[in-house]
Enzyme design. Structure first.
Site, PDB file in Angstrom:
ATOM      1  N   THR A  45       0.855  -1.191   0.000  1.00 30.78           N
ATOM      2  CA  THR A  45       0.000   0.000   0.000  1.00 30.78           C
ATOM      3  C   THR A  45       0.887   1.235   0.000  1.00 30.78           C
ATOM      4  OG1 THR A  45      -1.722   1.217   1.198  1.00 30.78           O
ATOM      5  CG2 THR A  45      -0.200  -0.083   2.526  1.00 30.78           C
ATOM      6  N   HIS A 103       2.085 -11.615  14.182  1.00 35.50           N
ATOM      7  CA  HIS A 103       3.126 -12.168  15.052  1.00 35.50           C
ATOM      8  C   HIS A 103       2.843 -13.627  15.428  1.00 35.50           C
ATOM      9  CE1 HIS A 103       6.709 -11.881  17.211  1.00 35.50           C
ATOM     10  NE2 HIS A 103       6.508 -10.792  17.934  1.00 35.50           N
TER      11      HIS A 103
END
Length: 498
Positions: A417, A469
């Protein structure tokens, strides 16, 4: 006399909103014929006639909230419609337009809208009753969770009737309009669309279709809809155009008031229902925050070498390949190169399984008037810089024109992005589920940096990698971002596969 009531709508559902009436008071109805559609927070339910007869009364108007068992309307037994209905319907369909040379009445149905998409919202009529249409002319636009789809005319003729109001939820196969095949348009339609206000003659004089919201705002503020500059499709005025026109004080003066009264400049606030696309964007972004253990790591990159290559070869590149050499192709190549080294960033979680992708389909975030979409560049690692630039250009144009197909949006493994095009210096991008990584680009700034003990002014950009994560460790995330930085600061590494 038979009552039309709200049926049981399912477990835990106690109320619904009246969507659209497909019949008007005075219309003849047959047993099991659909009369009205009810919308709940989960499904849309059609209410059918319990017997043959005539719809004599509508008691619940479109937009009303009704409870289970509430009275919606009444049917009188017998055949044939009354000469005059008891009352006007709440909204939806327009009266048939006067036509000459009318042929077969062809019904227009909602087409298939892509894998797993079963319904959408009829956002806008592009043609009005009485308008001539050619084969494949778009007559309506339907918004789904992901893309906007135009409904084409199956035959040439005249749009004689619209069966569904703007804002109504429709499923695949729903009949939305009737076209008189082979007919020619008359000077004026027999009646204005039912969704239009009883309004100014200026609306009727306008050759372009005027949206109901524009008609309402025009009538409330005493302006001619044709005076409003349009930014929508084919130059049509949008609701935003109308509000801006009024807010800028371009409406006619209000009736005389006390000298101390301030001049009205438009509504202080406005309630607008979210489009399906915006609802989906909101839901998916919140799901990403709630589901993933999302973390962001940062780095910066010196784009001196990339900018030097662009400057040296931009003219020759454009001449040979027909596309401009931009930054996105370099970043895409750098990303795919790093993903091969750090496969966890290109993977996803499915329950208790990890799915590692051995292909590199890169989603490119594109901002449009209707919201953010992420079309996919397939097998980007196998493409040249020119092929990547051409594909990004093609997908970007489709996105801005609202013509992306479902296949263009599905299956990405990683997202890039670029907030830099809007001036962003730094951000923490949100994951695009079920992907595990998204790279945020930002604006390029000339900044002083220390190089071999000397201060140099270099074109610098901050990079941000948001990652899940649960699957990507901090070491892998930092290493990934360092590899992207190295590939961009020394592009020859890409050529040598280092």
């Amino acid at each position: 006399m038979a009552d039309i009531t709200v049926p049981v709508l399912g477990e835990s559902v106690t109320e619904a909103t009246v969507g659209s009436w497909s019949k008007a008071p005075g219309d003849a109805v047959a047993k099991d014929e659909v009369l009205v559609e009810l919308e709940t927070d989960k499904v849309s339910v059609e209410v059918s006639a319990a017997e043959d007869g005539v719809l004599t009364e509508i008691l619940a108007k479109e937009g009303d909230n009704v409870e289970i068992g509430a009275l919606l309307g009444r049917i009188s037994a017998g055949d044939g419609a009354k000469a005059e209905p008891a009352s006007a319907p709440a909204a939806t369909s327009a009266a048939p337009a006067a036509t000459s040379g009318s042929g077969e009445q062809v019904k227009v149905a909602v087409p298939a809208m892509g894998e797993s998409v079963t319904e959408g919202t009829l956002s806008q009529w592009l043609k009005q009753p009485g308008d001539a249409v050619a084969v494949d002319d778009p007559i309506a636009e339907i918004e789904t969770d992901k893309v906007a789809i135009e409904v084409p005319a199956p035959v040439a003729g005249v749009l004689s009737e619209t069966l569904i109001a703007e804002g109504t939820t429709v499923g695949i196969g729903t009949e939305i309009a009737i076209i008189a095949a082979g007919a020619s348009a008359s000077a004026a339609p027999a009646a204005a669309p039912a969704s239009a206000p009883a309004a100014s003659s200026a609306s009727a004089d306008s050759s372009a279709a005027v949206a109901p919201s524009v008609r309402r705002i025009s009538a409330e503020n005493n302006v001619n809809p044709s005076d409003i500059p349009g930014t929508g499709r084919d130059g049509r005025a949008t609701k935003g155009d109308a509000l801006n026109f009024v807010a800028n004080g371009e409406s006619k003066p209000a009736p005389a008031a006390a000298p101390s009264a301030p001049r009205a400049t438009g509504p202080r606030e406005e309630r607008v229902k979210m489009t399906r696309l915006r609802q989906t964007i909101a839901r998916r972004l919140k799901e990403a925050q709630n589901t993933a253990a999302m973390l962001t790591t940062f780095n910066d990159v010196d784009l001196t070498e990339v900018m030097a290559i662009r400057k040296k070869y931009k003219d020759l590149f454009l001449e040979k390949h027909g596309v401009k050499l931009g930054f996105m192709s370099f970043f895409t190549k750098a990303v795919t190169h790093a993903l091969k080294e750090l496969p966890a960033v290109n993977a996803e979680i499915d329950g208790t399984d990890l799915i590692y992708k051995n292909y590199y389909d890169i989603s490119m975030a594109v901002g449009t008037d209707k919201g953010l979409v992420t079309p996919v560049v397939r097998d980007a690692d196998q493409m040249s810089l020119a092929q990547i630039e051409a594909e990004i250009g093609r997908l970007g144009k489709l996105a801005r024109d609202g013509k992306l197909a479902m296949s263009d949006l599905q299956g990405g493994t990683f997202t890039i992005t670029n907030g830099g095009v809007y001036g962003s210096m730094m951000s923490t991008p949100i994951l695009n589920p079920p992907q595990s990584g998204v790279l945020g680009m930002h604006r390029i700034e000339q900044r002083p940096v220390a190089i071999n003990g000397e201060v140099k002014i270099r074109p610098m950009m901050y990079l941000a990698l948001s990652y899940d994560h649960r699957i990507v460790d901090g070491k892998e995330a930092v290493t990934f971002l360092v590899r992207v930085k190295e590939n961009l600061e020394d592009p020859e590494r890409l050529l040598l596969d280092l």
